[in-house]
Design a protein around this motif. Structure first.
Motif, short mmCIF file in Angstrom:
data_model
loop_
_atom_site.label_atom_id
_atom_site.label_comp_id
_atom_site.label_asym_id
_atom_site.label_seq_id
_atom_site.Cartn_x
_atom_site.Cartn_y
_atom_site.Cartn_z
N PHE A 1 57.56 90.52 38.62
CA PHE A 1 56.22 90.99 38.28
C PHE A 1 56.30 92.13 37.26
O PHE A 1 57.15 93.02 37.36
CB PHE A 1 55.51 91.47 39.55
N ASP A 2 55.41 92.07 36.30
CA ASP A 2 55.34 93.01 35.19
C ASP A 2 55.10 94.45 35.68
O ASP A 2 54.21 94.69 36.48
CB ASP A 2 54.18 92.54 34.30
N THR A 3 55.89 95.40 35.18
CA THR A 3 55.77 96.79 35.67
C THR A 3 54.97 97.69 34.72
O THR A 3 54.97 98.91 34.88
CB THR A 3 57.16 97.42 35.86
N LYS A 4 54.31 97.09 33.74
CA LYS A 4 53.53 97.92 32.81
C LYS A 4 52.24 98.40 33.49
O LYS A 4 51.63 97.69 34.27
CB LYS A 4 53.22 97.14 31.54
N LEU A 5 51.84 99.62 33.15
CA LEU A 5 50.65 100.19 33.77
C LEU A 5 49.41 99.99 32.87
O LEU A 5 49.42 100.37 31.70
CB LEU A 5 50.85 101.69 34.02
N TYR A 6 48.37 99.41 33.46
CA TYR A 6 47.10 99.24 32.75
C TYR A 6 46.07 100.20 33.34
O TYR A 6 46.13 100.52 34.52
CB TYR A 6 46.60 97.80 32.88
N LYS B 1 42.40 97.93 26.82
CA LYS B 1 42.99 96.60 26.93
C LYS B 1 44.51 96.56 26.86
O LYS B 1 45.12 95.57 27.23
CB LYS B 1 42.36 95.66 25.90
N TYR B 2 45.15 97.63 26.38
CA TYR B 2 46.62 97.61 26.28
C TYR B 2 47.27 98.41 27.40
O TYR B 2 46.67 99.34 27.92
CB TYR B 2 47.05 98.16 24.91
N TYR C 1 44.88 81.51 32.60
CA TYR C 1 45.33 81.77 31.24
C TYR C 1 44.17 82.05 30.28
O TYR C 1 44.18 83.00 29.51
CB TYR C 1 46.16 80.59 30.73
N LYS C 2 43.13 81.21 30.38
CA LYS C 2 41.99 81.35 29.45
C LYS C 2 41.21 82.63 29.69
O LYS C 2 40.93 83.39 28.77
CB LYS C 2 41.04 80.16 29.62
N PHE C 3 40.82 82.86 30.95
CA PHE C 3 40.00 84.04 31.26
C PHE C 3 40.75 85.33 30.97
O PHE C 3 40.18 86.29 30.47
CB PHE C 3 39.56 84.03 32.73
N SER C 4 42.06 85.35 31.31
CA SER C 4 42.80 86.60 31.11
C SER C 4 42.90 86.93 29.62
O SER C 4 42.77 88.09 29.24
CB SER C 4 44.19 86.52 31.75
N SER C 5 43.08 85.91 28.78
CA SER C 5 43.19 86.25 27.36
C SER C 5 41.81 86.60 26.79
O SER C 5 41.68 87.50 25.97
CB SER C 5 43.84 85.11 26.57
N TYR C 6 40.76 85.94 27.28
CA TYR C 6 39.41 86.25 26.80
C TYR C 6 39.00 87.68 27.16
O TYR C 6 38.37 88.38 26.37
CB TYR C 6 38.40 85.25 27.40
N LEU C 7 39.41 88.13 28.36
CA LEU C 7 38.99 89.45 28.84
C LEU C 7 40.06 90.52 28.63
O LEU C 7 39.96 91.63 29.15
CB LEU C 7 38.61 89.37 30.32
N PHE C 8 41.10 90.18 27.88
CA PHE C 8 42.19 91.13 27.57
C PHE C 8 42.92 91.62 28.82
O PHE C 8 43.21 92.80 28.94
CB PHE C 8 41.67 92.33 26.77
#
Lengths: 351, 351
Positions: free
Chosen positions: A147-152, A157-158, A213-220
């Motif tokens: 699992f990705d450990t980056k903090l949002y 969006k980044y 996949y679609k929703f996550s890319s649409y909503l960043f």
């Protein structure tokens, strides 16, 4: 389980997360509705939780209400989850977390009943230690499964930065904090139940987005394959809680006990992590955090200044002392939880 | 009003129904939250509704709670609607309906307060007649503005037949029936408030679909240009009701009175008509219909067989006589309303 009807027999409808989430909801709702009364009449003889002796006086009438209802609704939810989900790594981790914290709560509840005093059960220190152990293990495993450990953070969006292995500590803190926050909140009939439903609903939406996949890319949002399956777990839990509310509504015939509140809080924290929305918990779990902060302020202020901030903490007791009726406090806290969760949901589009 | 910021200044965000619906929700929620306490303290001196003398004995303690709260929340909602909607024919008709039925309820409430007896106010016959007059006029106008008179049923994608001008009678019946159903249900603190919120939420989804060209064709609903704007009205009403619940929750500081329940029921009926979902009301408004049917059965059985079916009707009093606590009945009815509305929402996809 039903997922394999799709995999092996190609019955397409069992492929859909939405369909299985609906199924999970109704399953655990009805299981809880049917099992709970049997548990209540059994437990009335056995399992009665002593009311914390510092609570307001009118709570003493509650001494004969059975506790450990959480054991039943978590079990109902787990049955429903086993039937409806595909057992991927995230589902298995969530189940592990639920079982561990329910067991922890159960030992505590059971000890209290045996000891016939709210002080019995696990010592506060042991309980806290065991919560940390469980939370650290789960967080470590989460990294191990990739699992990705980056903090949002909300409204942006980044990712802010990559936490690396420090994530284990941060995530464990979130899980332990939420577990205790829901535990603290569970002091009036239905007070923890409905806000948990709202929190889970918001998390259900977030998990669906992150797993799609679609929703996550649409909503960043970052995309994580397999996370969508947790939406089903969320709806199983909501169904179970709604069934529990049928009996837990004021005047409560049963309390959730630690065996309900500890896993509930822990799973809310964990799902927020997996939904990449740890910091959004400020809105998702506003009522629980408010309750916790009130205790911290109260204790902190008393220790440093010798003065109390509230008439009594957690804050729901403060309002009781001000003369609000128990039931009105509960419903107003529900409304607060609803409004803050709406804000959380709206924040999804604003990144 | 804000819509014209889009039309004349091309501020795009005001074009979106979703954005204005959210705005409408928060506006009417906060207006109600702020105005209601002022109304309560003013009304405590003036407007107190006598409790219906056949209600169970413990209701007599409620004699000093002010009524006519509906006047305030409908006003809050209307202010919010005036600010956020584009005034198309459907919006204007809905506003007309709201104002007419609120006024009707107001006369009734006011008469009761003046007369200091629950029997005063409008006579049952006059009230019923005036409800029919209003409902017939609104239904007739609905046809006149070009609304489709074909009848659709749940779970089936094609219209059954064209009702032509008979629709006026059918629709008026729906409006009058729902208006009285919500009025009957409004007998325990919060009992009508939360199920109305659930009904409106479902209707909001349906109206959005019927008013959206893409969604309506995807889900096999007829498309009606302009109906989507009513979604905003729905969320204004939900916000107002949630603000009202803050004070109406048990123990209630204010009742909605006829000035709240009559327009609420009427608008639920009307919106179901415009959403082409009259018959889906069985699920959308299940609790209200159950209450009404209990009264019909009780009166019918007593008149024909001389026997009662329930200990007391409407059915919430029956459960009170069975020893359920008021608050528990209320929350269980909320859960029923939630589950049946979920079924209604699911039925959208199954046509």
């Amino acid at each position: 389980m039903l997922y394999y009807l799709y995999e092996h027999f190609h019955i397409n409808i069992f492929h859909y997360i939405t369909f299985r989430a609906i199924l999970a909801f109704f399953l655990s709702f009805f299981i809880t509705i049917f099992i709970m009364p049997k548990f209540i009449s059994w437990a009335k003889a056995k399992a009665t939780q002593p009311i914390f002796e510092l609570a307001p006086d009118n709570h003493k009438t509650k001494n004969s209400t059975p506790t450990m209802g959480g054991l039943i609704y978590i079990t109902s939810a787990v049955i429903s989850i086993l039937i409806t989900t595909e057992f991927n790594k995230y589902v298995l981790l969530t189940l592990l977390l639920l079982v561990y914290f329910t067991y922890l709560g159960f030992i505590d509840d059971y000890g209290k009943i045996k000891g016939s005093s709210n002080k019995a059960g696990l010592s506060a220190k042991t309980k806290f230690l065991l919560q940390w152990v469980g939370a650290l293990v789960i967080s470590y495993l989460l990294i191990k499964v990739g699992f990705d450990t980056k903090l949002y953070v909300p409204f942006y969006k980044y990712p802010i930065f990559d936490m690396g292995y420090y994530a284990v500590i941060f995530w464990a803190f979130i899980i332990v904090a939420m577990s205790n926050a829901v535990n603290l909140t569970d002091g009036l009939d239905g007070l923890a139940t409905v806000p948990s439903i709202f929190s889970l609903f918001t998390l259900g939406i977030l998990l669906y987005i992150v797993g799609n996949y679609k929703f996550s890319s649409y909503l960043f949002y970052p995309f994580e394959l397999g996370v969508g399956e947790l939406t089903i777990i969320v709806f199983a839990l909501i169904g179970a809680l709604l069934g529990f509310l049928w009996y837990n509504a004021n005047p409560a015939e049963v309390f959730m006990g630690d065996s309900g509140s500890l896993p509930l809080g822990a799973v809310i924290g964990f799902l927020a992590i997996v939904a990449k929305s740890e910091l959004l918990l400020i809105f998702i779990a506003f009522v629980f955090i408010m309750e916790t902060v009130s205790v911290i302020l109260q204790v902190g202020s008393y220790k440093t200044r010798g003065k109390r901030v509230f008439k009594m903490a957690p804050i729901h007791h403060h309002f009781e002392m001000l003369g609000w009726k128990e039931n009105k406090i509960t419903i107003r806290f529900w409304i607060m939880a609803l409004i803050t969760n709406l804000i959380a949901i709206l924040s999804i589009k604003i990144r």
